[in-house]
Design an enzyme around this catalytic site. Sequence first.
Site, PDB file in Angstrom:
ATOM      1  N   TYR A   1      -3.427  66.652  22.128  1.00 48.14           N
ATOM      2  CA  TYR A   1      -4.882  66.730  21.937  1.00 48.14           C
ATOM      3  C   TYR A   1      -5.248  67.104  20.493  1.00 48.14           C
ATOM      4  O   TYR A   1      -6.399  67.385  20.199  1.00 48.14           O
ATOM      5  CB  TYR A   1      -5.481  67.757  22.909  1.00 48.14           C
ATOM      6  CG  TYR A   1      -5.251  67.384  24.361  1.00 48.14           C
ATOM      7  CD1 TYR A   1      -5.961  66.335  24.936  1.00 48.14           C
ATOM      8  CD2 TYR A   1      -4.313  68.051  25.137  1.00 48.14           C
ATOM      9  CE1 TYR A   1      -5.744  65.970  26.253  1.00 48.14           C
ATOM     10  CE2 TYR A   1      -4.084  67.690  26.455  1.00 48.14           C
ATOM     11  CZ  TYR A   1      -4.799  66.650  27.014  1.00 48.14           C
ATOM     12  OH  TYR A   1      -4.574  66.275  28.318  1.00 48.14           O
TER      13      TYR A   1
ATOM     14  N   ASP B   1       2.625  73.098  32.684  1.00 46.98           N
ATOM     15  CA  ASP B   1       3.987  72.543  32.627  1.00 46.98           C
ATOM     16  C   ASP B   1       4.875  73.276  31.628  1.00 46.98           C
ATOM     17  O   ASP B   1       6.085  73.378  31.833  1.00 46.98           O
ATOM     18  CB  ASP B   1       3.929  71.071  32.201  1.00 46.98           C
ATOM     19  CG  ASP B   1       3.483  70.171  33.340  1.00 46.98           C
ATOM     20  OD1 ASP B   1       3.679  70.545  34.497  1.00 46.98           O
ATOM     21  OD2 ASP B   1       2.934  69.089  33.056  1.00 46.98           O
TER      22      ASP B   1
ATOM     23  N   HIS C   1       2.918  62.245  21.385  1.00 48.88           N
ATOM     24  CA  HIS C   1       2.173  61.701  22.516  1.00 48.88           C
ATOM     25  C   HIS C   1       0.704  62.017  22.372  1.00 48.88           C
ATOM     26  O   HIS C   1       0.316  62.973  21.699  1.00 48.88           O
ATOM     27  CB  HIS C   1       2.703  62.238  23.848  1.00 48.88           C
ATOM     28  CG  HIS C   1       2.622  63.724  23.994  1.00 48.88           C
ATOM     29  ND1 HIS C   1       1.663  64.357  24.762  1.00 48.88           N
ATOM     30  CD2 HIS C   1       3.368  64.702  23.471  1.00 48.88           C
ATOM     31  CE1 HIS C   1       1.851  65.658  24.697  1.00 48.88           C
ATOM     32  NE2 HIS C   1       2.867  65.900  23.919  1.00 48.88           N
TER      33      HIS C   1
ATOM     34  N   TYR D   1     -11.728  64.330  30.797  1.00 47.09           N
ATOM     35  CA  TYR D   1     -12.005  65.766  30.948  1.00 47.09           C
ATOM     36  C   TYR D   1     -11.602  66.534  29.701  1.00 47.09           C
ATOM     37  O   TYR D   1     -11.988  67.690  29.524  1.00 47.09           O
ATOM     38  CB  TYR D   1     -11.292  66.325  32.188  1.00 47.09           C
ATOM     39  CG  TYR D   1      -9.913  66.918  31.953  1.00 47.09           C
ATOM     40  CD1 TYR D   1      -8.794  66.107  31.783  1.00 47.09           C
ATOM     41  CD2 TYR D   1      -9.722  68.295  31.898  1.00 47.09           C
ATOM     42  CE1 TYR D   1      -7.542  66.646  31.569  1.00 47.09           C
ATOM     43  CE2 TYR D   1      -8.463  68.842  31.675  1.00 47.09           C
ATOM     44  CZ  TYR D   1      -7.373  68.006  31.507  1.00 47.09           C
ATOM     45  OH  TYR D   1      -6.139  68.544  31.283  1.00 47.09           O
ATOM     46  N   ARG D   2     -10.866  65.873  28.809  1.00 53.03           N
ATOM     47  CA  ARG D   2     -10.281  66.557  27.659  1.00 53.03           C
ATOM     48  C   ARG D   2      -9.763  65.445  26.764  1.00 53.03           C
ATOM     49  O   ARG D   2      -9.313  64.410  27.259  1.00 53.03           O
ATOM     50  CB  ARG D   2      -9.122  67.398  28.187  1.00 53.03           C
ATOM     51  CG  ARG D   2      -8.451  68.360  27.257  1.00 53.03           C
ATOM     52  CD  ARG D   2      -7.417  69.124  28.070  1.00 53.03           C
ATOM     53  NE  ARG D   2      -6.680  70.065  27.251  1.00 53.03           N
ATOM     54  CZ  ARG D   2      -5.628  70.760  27.680  1.00 53.03           C
ATOM     55  NH1 ARG D   2      -5.208  70.605  28.911  1.00 53.03           N
ATOM     56  NH2 ARG D   2      -5.011  71.600  26.894  1.00 53.03           N
TER      57      ARG D   2
HETATM   58  P1  FAD Z   1      -4.592  76.368  21.457  1.00 47.77           P
HETATM   59  O1  FAD Z   1      -4.010  75.171  20.785  1.00 47.77           O
HETATM   60  O2  FAD Z   1      -4.527  77.624  20.734  1.00 47.77           O
HETATM   61  O3  FAD Z   1      -6.091  76.137  21.877  1.00 47.77           O
HETATM   62  C1  FAD Z   1      -6.582  74.907  22.319  1.00 47.77           C
HETATM   63  C2  FAD Z   1      -7.923  74.620  21.640  1.00 47.77           C
HETATM   64  O4  FAD Z   1      -8.905  75.541  22.125  1.00 47.77           O
HETATM   65  C3  FAD Z   1      -7.894  74.852  20.117  1.00 47.77           C
HETATM   66  O5  FAD Z   1      -7.566  73.664  19.445  1.00 47.77           O
HETATM   67  C4  FAD Z   1      -9.315  75.309  19.820  1.00 47.77           C
HETATM   68  O6  FAD Z   1     -10.148  74.196  19.639  1.00 47.77           O
HETATM   69  C5  FAD Z   1      -9.722  76.038  21.066  1.00 47.77           C
HETATM   70  N1  FAD Z   1      -9.482  77.481  20.956  1.00 47.77           N
HETATM   71  C6  FAD Z   1      -8.288  78.100  21.122  1.00 47.77           C
HETATM   72  N2  FAD Z   1      -8.436  79.409  21.023  1.00 47.77           N
HETATM   73  C7  FAD Z   1      -9.744  79.657  20.771  1.00 47.77           C
HETATM   74  C8  FAD Z   1     -10.493  80.835  20.601  1.00 47.77           C
HETATM   75  N3  FAD Z   1      -9.910  82.024  20.688  1.00 47.77           N
HETATM   76  N4  FAD Z   1     -11.817  80.726  20.379  1.00 47.77           N
HETATM   77  C9  FAD Z   1     -12.415  79.511  20.333  1.00 47.77           C
HETATM   78  N5  FAD Z   1     -11.743  78.351  20.493  1.00 47.77           N
HETATM   79  C10 FAD Z   1     -10.415  78.418  20.716  1.00 47.77           C
HETATM   80  N6  FAD Z   1      -1.755  71.423  29.233  1.00 47.77           N
HETATM   81  C11 FAD Z   1      -2.206  71.838  30.424  1.00 47.77           C
HETATM   82  O7  FAD Z   1      -3.325  72.363  30.530  1.00 47.77           O
HETATM   83  N7  FAD Z   1      -1.457  71.695  31.551  1.00 47.77           N
HETATM   84  C12 FAD Z   1      -0.220  71.152  31.511  1.00 47.77           C
HETATM   85  O8  FAD Z   1       0.446  71.087  32.539  1.00 47.77           O
HETATM   86  C13 FAD Z   1       0.276  70.701  30.251  1.00 47.77           C
HETATM   87  N8  FAD Z   1       1.486  70.109  30.158  1.00 47.77           N
HETATM   88  C14 FAD Z   1       1.971  69.749  28.936  1.00 47.77           C
HETATM   89  C15 FAD Z   1       3.241  69.174  28.875  1.00 47.77           C
HETATM   90  C16 FAD Z   1       3.781  68.802  27.651  1.00 47.77           C
HETATM   91  C17 FAD Z   1       5.175  68.228  27.594  1.00 47.77           C
HETATM   92  C18 FAD Z   1       3.038  69.007  26.470  1.00 47.77           C
HETATM   93  C19 FAD Z   1       3.632  68.674  25.126  1.00 47.77           C
HETATM   94  C20 FAD Z   1       1.766  69.549  26.527  1.00 47.77           C
HETATM   95  C21 FAD Z   1       1.207  69.925  27.754  1.00 47.77           C
HETATM   96  N9  FAD Z   1      -0.080  70.470  27.867  1.00 47.77           N
HETATM   97  C22 FAD Z   1      -0.536  70.866  29.100  1.00 47.77           C
HETATM   98  C23 FAD Z   1      -0.964  70.568  26.697  1.00 47.77           C
HETATM   99  C24 FAD Z   1      -0.857  71.876  25.891  1.00 47.77           C
HETATM  100  O9  FAD Z   1       0.468  72.076  25.451  1.00 47.77           O
HETATM  101  C25 FAD Z   1      -1.321  73.122  26.628  1.00 47.77           C
HETATM  102  O10 FAD Z   1      -2.606  72.944  27.172  1.00 47.77           O
HETATM  103  C26 FAD Z   1      -1.324  74.360  25.751  1.00 47.77           C
HETATM  104  O11 FAD Z   1      -1.470  75.515  26.544  1.00 47.77           O
HETATM  105  C27 FAD Z   1      -2.489  74.348  24.720  1.00 47.77           C
HETATM  106  O12 FAD Z   1      -2.114  75.021  23.584  1.00 47.77           O
HETATM  107  P2  FAD Z   1      -2.455  76.558  23.327  1.00 47.77           P
HETATM  108  O13 FAD Z   1      -2.399  77.253  24.610  1.00 47.77           O
HETATM  109  O14 FAD Z   1      -1.589  77.040  22.217  1.00 47.77           O
HETATM  110  O15 FAD Z   1      -3.982  76.513  22.901  1.00 47.77           O
END
Ligand code: FAD
Length: 544
Positions: free
Chosen positions: A106, A167, A406, A487-488
């Site tokens: 994303y 995941d 991806h 949704y995203r």
């Molecule tokens: P961040 O990257 O830190 O946050 C996501 C976004 O939210 C940021 O870009 C920003 O815009 C906003 N944000 C973050 N923190 C704040 C804040 N404090 N204040 C305001 N805005 C903020 N995702 C799922 O949901 N479910 C899954 O099962 C899943 N499976 C995955 C499988 C694989 C193999 C991969 C590679 C990815 C997968 N993902 C999945 C996507 C992703 O890896 C996760 O959602 C991950 O938890 C998001 O990154 P993060 O938690 O570090 O959030």
Amino acid sequence: KPLRPRQRLPAVPQGIERSQFFLAIDELSREIGNENVEINDKPLDDGWYMEPPNTHDGMAITDEEDLVASAVVYPASTDEVQKIVHWANKYLIPLHPISMGRNFGYGGAAPRVRGAVVVDLGKRMNRILDINPEDCTCLVEPGVSYYALYEEIKRRGYKHLWIDVPDLGGGSVLGNALDHGVGYTPYGDHWAMHSGLEVVTPTGEVVRTGMGALPGNNTWQVFPYGFGPFIDGIFSQSNYGIVTKMGFGLMPDPGGHESFLYTFEKEGDLEQLVEIVRPLRIAMILDNAANIRHALQILALSGKPRTAFYKGEGAFPSEKMSEYMKAHPYGESTWLYFGTCYGPKEIRQLKLDIIHREFMKVPGARRVDPATLPPSDYFWSRDKISSGEPDLEELAWVNWWPNGGHVAFSPVAPTRGVDALRLWQMAKKHWTASGLDFFLDFVVGLRELHLIGECVYDRDDPKQRSNALEVMRSLIDEAAQKGYGEYRTHLLLSDQVAGTYSWNNNALMNFNEKLKDCLDPNGILAPGRSGIWPARYRGRGWEI
Ligand code: FAD
């Protein structure tokens, strides 16, 4: 003059002189500490999932330099976040907050506006502020990962508490929920399970939502609504605030769980299967989010690269997939249903029996006996995730291509066979034409069906990358014509997706823009996030 030699010319936000920008950065460094402000002047390193870059998208789908930070700042407290926000307003410098930056598929940690300053909250704001074993709740800062929360619950000896994990367990509990992320226990809708936010607004005030607004309360994490308008929603997938604390409900250990796997042979079986799933899921006989996977992803989950299965060009042929699945322990199949039932044996057995009876109505359906699967089988990773244990096994499919990247196409549909089939046929048509491979997963949250279509590409192959972006754009357009919305989405696709939510002359976006201009008059916070541009950016060529 730069303070130290630069290995890369850092990007600087538009509208500010380079020299002025570095003077402003010096001022920020004095306020937050020199060691807590880093200029992005090193060669860009993509790292990997456990060491994700916070300067750009580690899986960039266009030129890496398109979406890069000028600098990264590491606040240690809400007070320091306020200081950063005040500084950004003074110099009109765009900020991009991240929790841990693992938003792969994303846009990762990348800001939408080149040269924005990334506010990396995760590095120093990583405290678990509370775990309440009676209420089954927690309160966390942005840098708390699923692994960290899981380990801490164990360390404190709260055997009766579970967490819900997506995941991959390396993400931020708070960041994932803000982007409407999902997991796989009955508490899988992370946003729905939150209770209470602390937010720094784009003008630097601090607000606590819900019961958090009541001084001396002891209900912040048990009742999300408080009194008056429920404003939490405007802080998710938005650019209206920087969230510094977030509360969640934790699931009590249900007293046992049992995972199961069914296979379905033919592409067309999807329609009947989804019809069977809907009533079972809405009635919660299917206890957790339904997970219907296309078998190609199962090949990729073996950890072997694509070339181990097929060396030809173009999309992976379905005949080849069938051939390999015949030899796989799951047997010949196109769709695989991974699920879990919860509760003591006698309770879950009732549900498992109903599920078996219903699933076996699909001709050719088979139940895979977990006892026949080796401990290294992917099934056991799903079993862990579905019982709240963080895992990393899912990363295997990212290595389908060398330097795998991806990007996700994630439309929402009602849980109806005809809709699932329509989305499947649409995705298949586009990916076959593009010559790329897609890993498809239909996930039923409760009433809705999400298609998570991951288009995988070689990050070092510009042709594959541009194809991937193009196929995403076509899919979003065709889905919208058929009434499906995402949704995203990826940062670079936000404008397009936001544009599809256009009912009544874009009334929703007009409202979002009004809010943006009111809350963020200088337009400093994450311009362009979810397609919402502040007034000083709008109509100046930023929207794509
Ligand atoms: P961040 O990257 O830190 O946050 C996501 C976004 O939210 C940021 O870009 C920003 O815009 C906003 N944000 C973050 N923190 C704040 C804040 N404090 N204040 C305001 N805005 C903020 N995702 C799922 O949901 N479910 C899954 O099962 C899943 N499976 C995955 C499988 C694989 C193999 C991969 C590679 C990815 C997968 N993902 C999945 C996507 C992703 O890896 C996760 O959602 C991950 O938890 C998001 O990154 P993060 O938690 O570090 O959030």
